[in-house]
Structure formats: C-alpha cells, structure tokens
Design a protein around this motif. Structure first.
Motif, PDB file in Angstrom:
ATOM      1  N   THR A 220       0.832  -1.204   0.000  1.00  0.00           N
ATOM      2  CA  THR A 220       0.000   0.000   0.000  1.00  0.00           C
ATOM      3  C   THR A 220       0.864   1.250   0.000  1.00  0.00           C
ATOM      4  O   THR A 220       0.605   2.198  -0.748  1.00  0.00           O
ATOM      5  CB  THR A 220      -0.915   0.012   1.230  1.00  0.00           C
ATOM      6  OG1 THR A 220      -1.755  -1.145   1.192  1.00  0.00           O
ATOM      7  CG2 THR A 220      -1.767   1.265   1.258  1.00  0.00           C
ATOM      8  N   ALA A 221       1.880   1.263   0.845  1.00  0.00           N
ATOM      9  CA  ALA A 221       2.762   2.432   0.905  1.00  0.00           C
ATOM     10  C   ALA A 221       3.421   2.690  -0.437  1.00  0.00           C
ATOM     11  O   ALA A 221       3.611   3.848  -0.835  1.00  0.00           O
ATOM     12  CB  ALA A 221       3.817   2.233   1.985  1.00  0.00           C
ATOM     13  N   SER A 222       3.762   1.618  -1.161  1.00  0.00           N
ATOM     14  CA  SER A 222       4.393   1.776  -2.465  1.00  0.00           C
ATOM     15  C   SER A 222       3.380   2.167  -3.529  1.00  0.00           C
ATOM     16  O   SER A 222       3.614   3.093  -4.314  1.00  0.00           O
ATOM     17  CB  SER A 222       5.093   0.471  -2.864  1.00  0.00           C
ATOM     18  OG  SER A 222       6.082   0.123  -1.930  1.00  0.00           O
ATOM     19  N   ALA A 223       2.234   1.463  -3.563  1.00  0.00           N
ATOM     20  CA  ALA A 223       1.235   1.737  -4.593  1.00  0.00           C
ATOM     21  C   ALA A 223       0.657   3.133  -4.458  1.00  0.00           C
ATOM     22  O   ALA A 223       0.400   3.817  -5.466  1.00  0.00           O
ATOM     23  CB  ALA A 223       0.120   0.693  -4.519  1.00  0.00           C
ATOM     24  N   ALA A 224       0.425   3.596  -3.237  1.00  0.00           N
ATOM     25  CA  ALA A 224      -0.125   4.923  -3.005  1.00  0.00           C
ATOM     26  C   ALA A 224       0.964   5.971  -2.822  1.00  0.00           C
ATOM     27  O   ALA A 224       0.663   7.141  -2.597  1.00  0.00           O
ATOM     28  CB  ALA A 224      -1.039   4.909  -1.781  1.00  0.00           C
ATOM     29  N   ASN A 225       2.247   5.540  -2.909  1.00  0.00           N
ATOM     30  CA  ASN A 225       3.382   6.455  -2.802  1.00  0.00           C
ATOM     31  C   ASN A 225       3.316   7.285  -1.529  1.00  0.00           C
ATOM     32  O   ASN A 225       3.449   8.509  -1.540  1.00  0.00           O
ATOM     33  CB  ASN A 225       3.434   7.368  -4.038  1.00  0.00           C
ATOM     34  CG  ASN A 225       4.766   8.078  -4.167  1.00  0.00           C
ATOM     35  OD1 ASN A 225       5.789   7.602  -3.682  1.00  0.00           O
ATOM     36  ND2 ASN A 225       4.753   9.235  -4.805  1.00  0.00           N
ATOM     37  N   LEU A 226       3.101   6.613  -0.403  1.00  0.00           N
ATOM     38  CA  LEU A 226       2.933   7.315   0.867  1.00  0.00           C
ATOM     39  C   LEU A 226       4.286   7.775   1.413  1.00  0.00           C
ATOM     40  O   LEU A 226       5.299   7.094   1.274  1.00  0.00           O
ATOM     41  CB  LEU A 226       2.261   6.400   1.890  1.00  0.00           C
ATOM     42  CG  LEU A 226       0.841   5.946   1.533  1.00  0.00           C
ATOM     43  CD1 LEU A 226       0.306   5.015   2.602  1.00  0.00           C
ATOM     44  CD2 LEU A 226      -0.073   7.140   1.359  1.00  0.00           C
ATOM     45  N   SER A 227       4.289   8.934   2.046  1.00  0.00           N
ATOM     46  CA  SER A 227       5.504   9.490   2.626  1.00  0.00           C
ATOM     47  C   SER A 227       5.140  10.280   3.871  1.00  0.00           C
ATOM     48  O   SER A 227       3.965  10.391   4.243  1.00  0.00           O
ATOM     49  CB  SER A 227       6.218  10.393   1.617  1.00  0.00           C
ATOM     50  OG  SER A 227       5.478  11.585   1.414  1.00  0.00           O
ATOM     51  N   ARG A 228       6.151  10.861   4.496  1.00  0.00           N
ATOM     52  CA  ARG A 228       5.906  11.656   5.701  1.00  0.00           C
ATOM     53  C   ARG A 228       5.110  12.918   5.409  1.00  0.00           C
ATOM     54  O   ARG A 228       4.604  13.564   6.328  1.00  0.00           O
ATOM     55  CB  ARG A 228       7.238  12.016   6.366  1.00  0.00           C
ATOM     56  CG  ARG A 228       7.995  10.812   6.875  1.00  0.00           C
ATOM     57  CD  ARG A 228       9.068  11.204   7.887  1.00  0.00           C
ATOM     58  NE  ARG A 228       9.873  10.041   8.274  1.00  0.00           N
ATOM     59  CZ  ARG A 228       9.486   9.144   9.162  1.00  0.00           C
ATOM     60  NH1 ARG A 228       8.316   9.260   9.764  1.00  0.00           N
ATOM     61  NH2 ARG A 228      10.274   8.130   9.456  1.00  0.00           N
ATOM     62  N   SER A 229       4.992  13.288   4.154  1.00  0.00           N
ATOM     63  CA  SER A 229       4.195  14.461   3.813  1.00  0.00           C
ATOM     64  C   SER A 229       2.712  14.154   3.704  1.00  0.00           C
ATOM     65  O   SER A 229       1.904  15.068   3.517  1.00  0.00           O
ATOM     66  CB  SER A 229       4.684  15.060   2.490  1.00  0.00           C
ATOM     67  OG  SER A 229       4.536  14.133   1.429  1.00  0.00           O
ATOM     68  N   ASP A 230       2.343  12.880   3.818  1.00  0.00           N
ATOM     69  CA  ASP A 230       0.938  12.482   3.679  1.00  0.00           C
ATOM     70  C   ASP A 230       0.244  12.388   5.036  1.00  0.00           C
ATOM     71  O   ASP A 230       0.870  12.125   6.060  1.00  0.00           O
ATOM     72  CB  ASP A 230       0.832  11.122   2.977  1.00  0.00           C
ATOM     73  CG  ASP A 230       1.012  11.220   1.479  1.00  0.00           C
ATOM     74  OD1 ASP A 230       0.343  12.072   0.862  1.00  0.00           O
ATOM     75  OD2 ASP A 230       1.840  10.470   0.933  1.00  0.00           O
ATOM     76  N   THR A 231      -1.076  12.577   4.982  1.00  0.00           N
ATOM     77  CA  THR A 231      -1.951  12.312   6.118  1.00  0.00           C
ATOM     78  C   THR A 231      -3.030  11.358   5.645  1.00  0.00           C
ATOM     79  O   THR A 231      -3.778  11.669   4.716  1.00  0.00           O
ATOM     80  CB  THR A 231      -2.593  13.598   6.656  1.00  0.00           C
ATOM     81  OG1 THR A 231      -1.575  14.485   7.089  1.00  0.00           O
ATOM     82  CG2 THR A 231      -3.526  13.289   7.811  1.00  0.00           C
ATOM     83  N   VAL A 232      -3.107  10.187   6.281  1.00  0.00           N
ATOM     84  CA  VAL A 232      -4.077   9.165   5.892  1.00  0.00           C
ATOM     85  C   VAL A 232      -5.287   9.274   6.809  1.00  0.00           C
ATOM     86  O   VAL A 232      -5.175   9.140   8.034  1.00  0.00           O
ATOM     87  CB  VAL A 232      -3.459   7.754   5.982  1.00  0.00           C
ATOM     88  CG1 VAL A 232      -4.501   6.690   5.638  1.00  0.00           C
ATOM     89  CG2 VAL A 232      -2.264   7.640   5.054  1.00  0.00           C
ATOM     90  N   TYR A 233      -6.435   9.499   6.213  1.00  0.00           N
ATOM     91  CA  TYR A 233      -7.703   9.632   6.943  1.00  0.00           C
ATOM     92  C   TYR A 233      -8.273   8.237   7.103  1.00  0.00           C
ATOM     93  O   TYR A 233      -8.806   7.656   6.159  1.00  0.00           O
ATOM     94  CB  TYR A 233      -8.633  10.527   6.149  1.00  0.00           C
ATOM     95  CG  TYR A 233      -9.810  11.093   6.890  1.00  0.00           C
ATOM     96  CD1 TYR A 233      -9.774  11.378   8.243  1.00  0.00           C
ATOM     97  CD2 TYR A 233     -10.984  11.384   6.189  1.00  0.00           C
ATOM     98  CE1 TYR A 233     -10.869  11.934   8.891  1.00  0.00           C
ATOM     99  CE2 TYR A 233     -12.085  11.951   6.824  1.00  0.00           C
ATOM    100  CZ  TYR A 233     -12.024  12.215   8.177  1.00  0.00           C
ATOM    101  OH  TYR A 233     -13.103  12.770   8.824  1.00  0.00           O
ATOM    102  N   CYS A 234      -8.159   7.691   8.292  1.00  0.00           N
ATOM    103  CA  CYS A 234      -8.524   6.294   8.526  1.00  0.00           C
ATOM    104  C   CYS A 234      -9.998   6.206   8.911  1.00  0.00           C
ATOM    105  O   CYS A 234     -10.355   6.149  10.088  1.00  0.00           O
ATOM    106  CB  CYS A 234      -7.641   5.689   9.610  1.00  0.00           C
ATOM    107  SG  CYS A 234      -7.764   3.900   9.755  1.00  0.00           S
ATOM    108  N   LEU A 235     -10.855   6.181   7.890  1.00  0.00           N
ATOM    109  CA  LEU A 235     -12.283   6.025   8.120  1.00  0.00           C
ATOM    110  C   LEU A 235     -12.654   4.565   8.342  1.00  0.00           C
ATOM    111  O   LEU A 235     -13.673   4.262   8.961  1.00  0.00           O
ATOM    112  CB  LEU A 235     -13.066   6.569   6.925  1.00  0.00           C
ATOM    113  CG  LEU A 235     -12.970   8.079   6.661  1.00  0.00           C
ATOM    114  CD1 LEU A 235     -13.691   8.415   5.371  1.00  0.00           C
ATOM    115  CD2 LEU A 235     -13.545   8.873   7.811  1.00  0.00           C
TER     116      LEU A 235
END
Length: 992
Positions: free
Chosen positions: A639-654
């Motif tokens: 998921t981190a790779s596919a969505a290109n997640l980094s420290r600049s992101d905020t994931v809204y965990c609904l």
C-alpha cells in the motif's frame, strides 16, 4: 532477359539471415572459430587464479620476457575482458609489444564457496599477494593496471603495500574523487546519505547477479547499446561482416558479466562514496588504515572524454590524493568500456600503455599522447562530462537510428521531461520498501509493533496520530504502546496469547493492537456488529480488551475483560459488574512500577508468526481468518508503495480497525510510509470536509460503500480546493467510484483486492479502469488464473493432465503460489502447472483483459446457476453500475424449482430512474456469463458495519414483487420488460 539475381539475391539474404539468426538463438552467438590466447595458471587459491599469458619459452637461448603488467578486472566483469579477441585484445597487443601480460581472475563469486561474502579488503589483499608472486617469478617490479573498479583496487593495493615492488599504476576510467563528478551528473550533495543508506539497509542484505550488472552497465549508455544491437540485426545476413566483432558483442551481451557480492558493494558505497576516503584517507584494509598518499610510484590515468562512469573530474582526483607520485594522463575520446575494448582501445589505448611500460623500463622520450596531469582545484569547476559532449558522442553513433525513431523519441522525451522529477522521487521512496519486502522470509522479525518502533526511532518528534483536533508524536505514541505492554504483562498476558480487541476506531484501539504486536500476542479483531460469542470461540480468546463504549457488550462474554481508553478520570462503575467475568481497568495500572519479566523481548514476531485474527462472513456464517506478520507486511509495504505514501501524507482512517482493510491497508500503509494517521469517530458528512481540511488529509481510506453517505448527502457541497490526492480501499461500487472521482478531481481511486491469507494481492494503481482490481502488487507472490468451467464447477485441465491457464477474458479461478504459512482453511492444490508444484486456490473467479488487468467475476461458491447458464454477480453489478442512476447493486440467487433464478437488486441515487431500454442495453453484452432473470429497484439496502451491501435480507424475500421498477428478461427478445402480476405468477407457478 529476366535478371535472376534480382530474385535470388533477396532470397539468399533472407536464407542467410534465418540461418545466422537460428545459430544466435541456439548458441548465443555466431561461431567465430577464434581460440583464446594461451595462458598458464601460475597460482590458484580460493580467492583468485593468477594467469600468465603467452608464458615464455624456458629453453636456453629463448627470448626473455618483458616487464610484467598485472591486469585487474572490476568485480562485475569477467577476467576474460582482457582477451576478448586475440588480435585486438589487451594481452595480445601487449605481448606483441614485448610486454609480459598477467591477469588476476577473481572468478564468479556466486559459484565459489563463500564468494558472496567477499568484501573489498579481500580483493585488495589478494591483489597484493598476486604482486608478491609475480615479483618472485619474474624478479621484476610489476606494473599494476586496472579498469574501472579494478583501477581503484590497484590504487588501494599500492597504498596498502606503500608501492613496494610496483613499477607503476595504470588506471582506466578509475574514479578517485568519487564526489567530484558522479555518473549521470547525480548531485554530490545527495550521494553520501544515499550511499550510506544503501550500504546499511540494502546491500548488507542483497547481492547483484551478473545479469543485473550487465543491464545496469548497458543502461548507462543506452544509445550505444541500442545502436550496436540494431547494427547487428541489420547485418545478420552478412556473416563475414559480423565475425570480426562477434566475440566482443557476445562478451558485452552475456558472457562478460559476473555477480557482485553485497558486502563488497556495501563497503564500496560506505568507504569510497559516502565518505570519499580515497581522497581523505583512513580507509580500512583488514584493520589497517590506509591512505593513497603512501603511493610513490608513477601513475598513468587513462581518461575517456565522454566517460560517464569514471568521469574525468573524478579520475583526476588521483593527482591530489597521491601527492608523492608522478601522475600522468592519457586522454582518449571514448566512453567507459571503449577505453579498454574495441577499435579505439586497440589502436590507441594499448599501444600507449605498451609505450608507457617501455618508457619506464628503458627510458627515452615520453610516449605520444601521455602528459603530466595538471593539479586541479579541490573543488573542480567541471561538473562532469557535459551534456553537449555526451550528445555529440552519442549522436555520431546514433545518426541512423535518429532518423527512423525521431518522432517517437521526441514524444518520449517530452513525456520523460514532464515526469522525470516525480519518477525520481517515487523510485527513491519505493525501491527500499520493495527491496525490504523482497528480503522477508519466515525467520525475518517484522511486525506492526516493530515498524512503529522504527518510525519512533527515525522521527521521534514526527507527527504520528491526529484525533479530535490534536496531534500526537511518534515518541508519545510509542511511549503509550510500551505502557500498555507493561499493563498487559502485569495482568498476565504473555507472548502467543490470543486477546480479543472489541473497540471503536480510536487511538486506544490502535495502541492496543500495536501493544499486542509488540508483546508477541495475537490480536483477535472482533467486529462489534457480529456474534461476539461466536467470534470469541473461533478466535480462542482468553481475555478481551475493550473501550468503555463496548464494555456492556463485552461483559456478556465469559472472558476476562480489560478496559482501555478514556483516561484516568473516567469512572467505569466496576461495582456494577459483580457476578460476571472479571473486569480490569487498565488505566489504573502504573506502568512505571511494573517489572518486566526475563522472558519479555519487544517485537519478537517473525514473519511466519500469527499476528491477527480477523473475521468475515460466508453465507451468513462467521469465519475466522488468520493473518501472519508477513501477510500484514505485504499489504502494508504494498500500500505504501502503490499509493506512494511518505511523511508528507496524512491518511484519513475512516475504515474500522477491526476490518482487514483498515488494519492492512489504512493503518499498515500509513505506518510503513511514515505518514500521519488521522482517526475519525465516524463517517459524518458534516465532519468529513471539516476534518479533511483541518488535518490536511491527502489520502482517504474506505471500504465498500462507505463514502456513499458523504457524497450523496443533500448537505454535502465541496467548494474550493481540497488536499486529497488519492482514495485507497477495497470494494467501492463502480457507480460510487465515478462520483467520488468527479467530485474530488483530480484525486483518483486505488482499489485493492487481497485474500485474507495474503497469498494474492491486486491493486488498481492507475485507477483508469473503473471497477478493475488492477494487477499483482509489486513484491507480492506469483498468481495465475486456472481455466474454469462454471457449469460443472470444475477447474479445466490440458491434454497432459495439468491445469490449463485461462486465456484473456476467460473466467478462471485465481490461484496463488504460497509464500510463508498457509491458512489451515485454504484450498491447497499440488501438481497444478508442473509436477509437485503447490498453489493455493483463493476460490475467487476473475477474468484478465487484454491489457493484463484483473476483474472480479464472483466467488466460486456464489455463482448463480440458471437454466440459461451461470450468472456472475461481479460482472452484472459492474455492468449496471455504469448507469448513472444506480447507486449500488447486488446479485443473488432465488431457489426456483430444481434450479435458481438470478435476481439483481438496485439502489438508485436520489431522483434516479432507469428506462428499461437502458437496462437492456447495459446487460446486453456482458464480458462473461449471462444476464440476470429479474432486476428490481429497492428502497435501500442493508449494509454491514464495513458498508458492504448484504444480499441475504433480499434473498429471503424470494421472487420480487411486480412494480414499475421491476423487470424480467424476456427469452424471446432478450430484452427486459416490466414485471407484471401475471408474469410473476407464471414464474412462481413454473417452479412448482
């Protein structure tokens, strides 16, 4: 007369091309008849073999051997590089010039016991020993010549020996000041940190196989590589024209490359790139600190004007690094490999080297083209091989290609220019994650608790958790997790215990799950809307962690209850629970007074260990699903790779944390990506936009129809900009998918599909095909589609008895090659595509389109078998979901006599209507399967706690009642018509 040559010449050329091409395919190249230069193995030890080419005649009166030159190959290239062709190769030319050629052969380390554990120091010491041997055999000082990294070995060996018994050093494109000019003009400011990271976290774990070394080398000069291949193909009919260069072509194409050990790469990166110690000194050779300033023998640096690997500025660093040596240079207009192999090397490099050796041995005038190297500034003004120089050199070789490929190349250049920076950033972020995932095996220690610890160590003050408008740092969250671990130990929870987690999506729930992971216990994620007694029994729970809001439900179970969350000030009124299971207020435990037992080790979980138990429902029955640490890591890193997640992101965990998507995708991806996690109390339209803007949400998680309540709410209105760039989750209906993308443009949807055991994971990263599950996730295991006969519920076999792979757009059962532990409930199959192979059947049916994208068709057990043929729910739901008025759809079977009727229920958007003509059009040409017998509109659908529409309540109602919004499939016209009382009665009566 007819000119027969006009006919026979093309035919002969075609026949010659076919014959030569077949020889290349069968043997890897053309048979040249060439024989290698003769050599004698003077010394053979596990680390190397020492070759002496053209060994001298020992008979009296024979001509004595000339001055010895020991040639050193780089680690990724074979020692045969010095004798690619006998006439034009290095050893042949030097021998004819009166030089005594020697070659050290380090062998292929992947074929030698312990070879892949070699480091740089091993090579330097071995080379020093070889110099001693040559000195003993010949009685003469040795000229040490090395290409690329082999030249670096030569410099390091000379420093290690303090130039003892060395007549000179000759380096071909060998960088010394590595940070003066990096390959491809990479910025020196980024190199130390990147090299240190790669040394510590990548090449300390992996090696480079020979094929990868070859590919990387060729990619550094793609124009030359492509031009050479095109020229070979164009002349494939002319054997005589190809033969002179065939040995060189085969060497570069396949035969010349060997593996590169991880420890050696790691040491190269750390000592000589990250710390540039060939310039500064102090590099270690088996504990001895060495500096190039100890070199006192003459040095000749052969420099390529257009060498993009050993760039001139980096190579010329030897002048400053070895101040006591007389340093000379020989400049040649060639690329990196052209310095030592090829026509220019034969005509310029090796005659100059022979002249250099004779000059030092015999005296006389300085060789032509050799000149003293000028002292450069410590910070040279040149930044490396200029772009203009590279283009000019490459353009001369690629002129013929350029005319034929100009238009497509221009288009590619424009596209590459637009995306180069994005690609570089994404690659730098993604590759380490995939590399780490690729190295995970059964015994790797990896878990949610461990990753949380790593993030807290790397960025203790980083923002980790957002809730109720407040931010919590990684340090604070990590401390809270450790405190809960101490509380669990205090009440007797041990590693391996199965502890139920019955909590709403709150910080305390996240902490409880992470604490159980850190302890090595198993978190049994209990859905609040499920049969809790059954969940507790299936999960084998010994105690339950709950929050105050679920305490009343938890106390109905026969397990000890641990209450977490709400702070120390809340009063649980535990006196009200007399006579029921023991209740412990975890918040009353002081972690500072808890003594950790000797058995406790934080984050003990191995990849193979059971980490979580989640639940799903099959035909109304609750089923426990085991999730290992590897399964969690696969989804989290993917998921981190596919969505290109980094420290600049905020994931809204609904998504609720008890749902697999919330645990594996939302929480897992955010933790691995180092992103902030924003938790919401519930999905509320009036809070959605406010929290998105307040938290700066860039990534929104979802399950199934969760976002429907937001998008379709009458009061929802998105005005102005928004920070969201992607939605991640699973099960989103295709109609809702389109609405979300329309409202939140330019954000896109990344839809995942994953089996509970993690053996098969798909992701629609591009989001271009609405409804598709995408392709296999990078880093995941192998998957395959087994051809399937839905009529007989059989996996099909070929004439040899093996399972046949499904063709494009053919329905198939999704199979996965198991990695790690296999779920005890999984359907394991052996001898599927090859003897004794093992695959796990996911029991899901898919089709793969012509582009390679996967589309969910149905669950194998849920296919509706009608008199007309099988009806696949996924295909039907996707088709009707394309109608703008449709909100959601479910397809199910209704018993009808000895068979079934296929019924599709539709929930419409507010004010939506469906003409029967549109319905007929949508279902007229399904990708696979048959259309349903009856379609009807329902006022609303029952959703689970994870927003999945349920077919069960509708199924129990039987054949739908007649209405203006109910249709049946007319068998005569294959069109949908209004379902009337008479038609329904006829359908019901036909079943009796």
């Amino acid at each position: 007369m007819v000119d027969l040559s006009a006919i026979t010449r093309p035919v002969g050329r075609l026949v010659a091309t076919a014959q030569n091409g077949l020889e290349v395919l069968r043997y890897g190249g053309l048979e040249t008849g060439a024989v290698p230069s003769p050599f004698q193995i003077v010394e053979s030890v596990p680390m190397y073999r020492l070759r002496r080419y053209f060994p001298p005649d020992a008979r009296p009166g024979a001509k004595p051997a000339g001055p010895p030159v020991l040639m050193v190959h780089p680690m990724m290239m074979s020692a045969d590089m010095w004798d690619v062709t006998r006439e034009d190769g290095a050893v042949g030319i030097l021998h004819r010039a009166g030089v005594d050629p020697w070659v050290i052969d380090f062998g292929s380390p992947d074929k030698i016991e312990g070879g892949m554990q070699r480091n740089l120091a091993d090579h330097v010491v071995a080379l020093s020993d070889a110099v001693d041997t040559i000195k003993t055999v010949t009685g003469r000082d040795v000229h040490l010549a090395g290409y690329s990294q082999g030249g670096m070995f030569a410099y390091q060996t000379a420093a290690y020996r303090r130039a003892k018994d060395l007549a000179s050093i000759i380096g071909f494109g060998s960088p010394v000041d590595t940070l003066a000019a990096l390959p491809m003009n990479l910025p020196a400011s980024l190199a130390p940190a990147a090299a240190d990271f790669m040394a510590d976290h990548v090449f300390s774990r992996i090696d480079i196989p020979g094929w990868l070394a070859r590919t990387g080398f060729q990619m550094l000069d793609p124009i030359k590589t492509a031009q050479s291949r095109l020229e070979f193909l164009r002349q494939l009919h002319d054997r005589e024209a190809l033969l002179p260069r065939e040995q060189q072509r085969r060497f570069l194409a396949s035969e010349g490359w060997i593996a590169w050990s991880g420890p050696a790469i790691s040491e190269l990166l750390k000592q000589f790139i990250a710390h540039n110690r060939m310039m500064t000194g102090g590099f270690s050779i088996h504990g001895d600190l060495v500096t190039l300033s100890d070199i006192s023998c003459p040095v000749l640096a052969v420099i390529g004007e257009v060498d993009d690997i050993g760039q001139p500025a980096a190579v010329r660093g030897i002048k400053r690094a070895a101040p006591d040596a007389d340093v000379y240079e020989f400049l040649i207009r060639a690329g990196h490999f052209g310095l030592v192999v090829g026509s220019k090397a034969a005509s310029q490099t090796w005659p100059a080297v022979a002249a250099w050796v004779r000059w030092l041995d015999e005296g006389g005038p300085m060789p032509e083209g050799v000149s003293p190297m000028a002292l450069q500034a410590s910070e040279p003004s040149e930044s490396g091989v200029t772009l203009a120089s590279r283009l000019a050199h490459g353009g001369a070789a690629a002129t013929e290609m350029a005319f034929s490929l100009a238009r497509s190349a221009a288009d590619a250049l424009v596209a590459a220019n637009k995306s180069a920076r994005t690609l570089a950033v994404e690659t730098a972020r993604t590759l380490p994650r995939l590399a780490r995932l690729g190295q995970v095996n059964d015994h790797t220690r990896i878990s949610l608790g461990r990753i949380m610890t790593e993030q807290a160590h790397e960025a203790p003050k980083g923002e980790a958790l957002l809730f109720d408008g407040r931010v919590h740092t990684y340090e604070a969250v990590d401390r809270r997790i450790n405190n809960v671990v101490r509380g669990l130990i205090e009440v007797g929870v041990r590693q391996g215990a199965r502890v139920g987690v019955l909590m709403e999506t709150r910080p305390s729930a996240l902490v409880a799950i992470a604490a159980l992971s850190r302890l090595g216990a198993v978190a049994v994620l209990m859905p609040p809307d499920a049969d809790l007694a059954t969940a507790a029994r299936l999960g084998g729970v010994t105690e339950i962690i709950t929050d105050p809001g679920n305490l009343a439900a938890a106390r109905e179970l026969e397990s000890r209850i641990l209450v977490l969350g709400g702070g120390e000030s809340r009063d649980l009124h535990l006196e009200d629970f007399d006579g029921v299971a023991e209740v412990v207020d975890m918040e009353k435990i002081d972690p500072d007074v808890v003594e950790l037992p000797g058995w406790y080790r934080p984050n003990p979980g191995l990849a193979r260990d059971l980490a979580f138990i989640a639940f799903s429902s099959i035909s109304g029955e609750l089923v426990a699903r085991q999730i290992t640490n590897y399964r969690w890591a696969l989804s989290a890193f993917g998921t981190a790779s596919a969505a290109n997640l980094s420290r600049s992101d905020t994931v809204y965990c609904l998504t609720p944390l008890h749902h697999q998507s919330g645990l594996l995708v939302s929480l897992g991806g955010a933790v691995v990506g180092g992103a902030r996690i924003a938790l919401s109390r519930e999905v509320r339209p009036d809070r959605f936009l406010q929290e998105i803007r307040q938290y700066g949400v860039t990534v929104v998680s979802y399950t199934w129809a969760m976002l429907r309540d937001v998008i379709d709410d009458p009061g929802f209105s998105l005005t102005g900009n928004h920070p969201v760039r992607v939605f991640i989750g699973s099960g989103m209906p295709s109609g809702l998918w389109r609405r979300v993308v329309d409202v939140f443009a330019p954000a896109n949807v990344v839809e995942f599909f994953a089996t509970t055991d993690g053996q098969a994971v798909l992701a629609n990263v591009a989001g271009a095909k609405v409804g598709s599950k995408g392709r296999p996730l990078p880093g995941g295991g192998d998957i395959a589609l087994a051809a399937y006969d839905a009529e007989d519920n059989l996996i099909l076999e070929d004439e040899r008895g093996f399972v046949r792979r499904a063709e494009a757009n053919e329905v198939g059962v999704l199979l996965a090659r198991p990695r790690g532990p296999v779920d005890p409930l999984a359907s394991v199959k052996r001898g599927v595509f090859a003897p004794a192979d093992t695959w796990v059947s996911t029991e899901y049916l898919f089709r793969r389109d012509e582009d390679g994208d996967y589309w969910l068709v149905d669950n194998r057990a849920a296919v509706v078998h009608t008199e007309r043929g099988p009806v696949f729910a996924g295909t039907v739901n996707d088709a009707v979901g394309r109608l703008g008025a449709v909100d959601m759809a479910v397809t199910y079977g209704v018993p009808h006599g000895d068979g079934c009727l296929a019924v599709t229920a539709l929930a419409l958007r507010p004010g939506g209507t469906i003409p029967s003509a549109d319905l007929s059009e949508a279902l007229a040409d399904l990708a696979v399967g048959c259309p349903p017998d009856i379609v009807h509109v329902v006022a609303d659908m029952t959703l689970t706690a994870t927003y999945r529409p349920l077919a069960g309540p509708l199924q129990r109602q039987g054949v739908p009642k007649p209405s203006r919004n109910a249709w049946y499939l007319d068998p005569d016209s294959d069109r949908y018509k209004r379902l009337t009382v008479a038609v329904r009665s006829e359908i019901v009566e036909s079943a009796q």
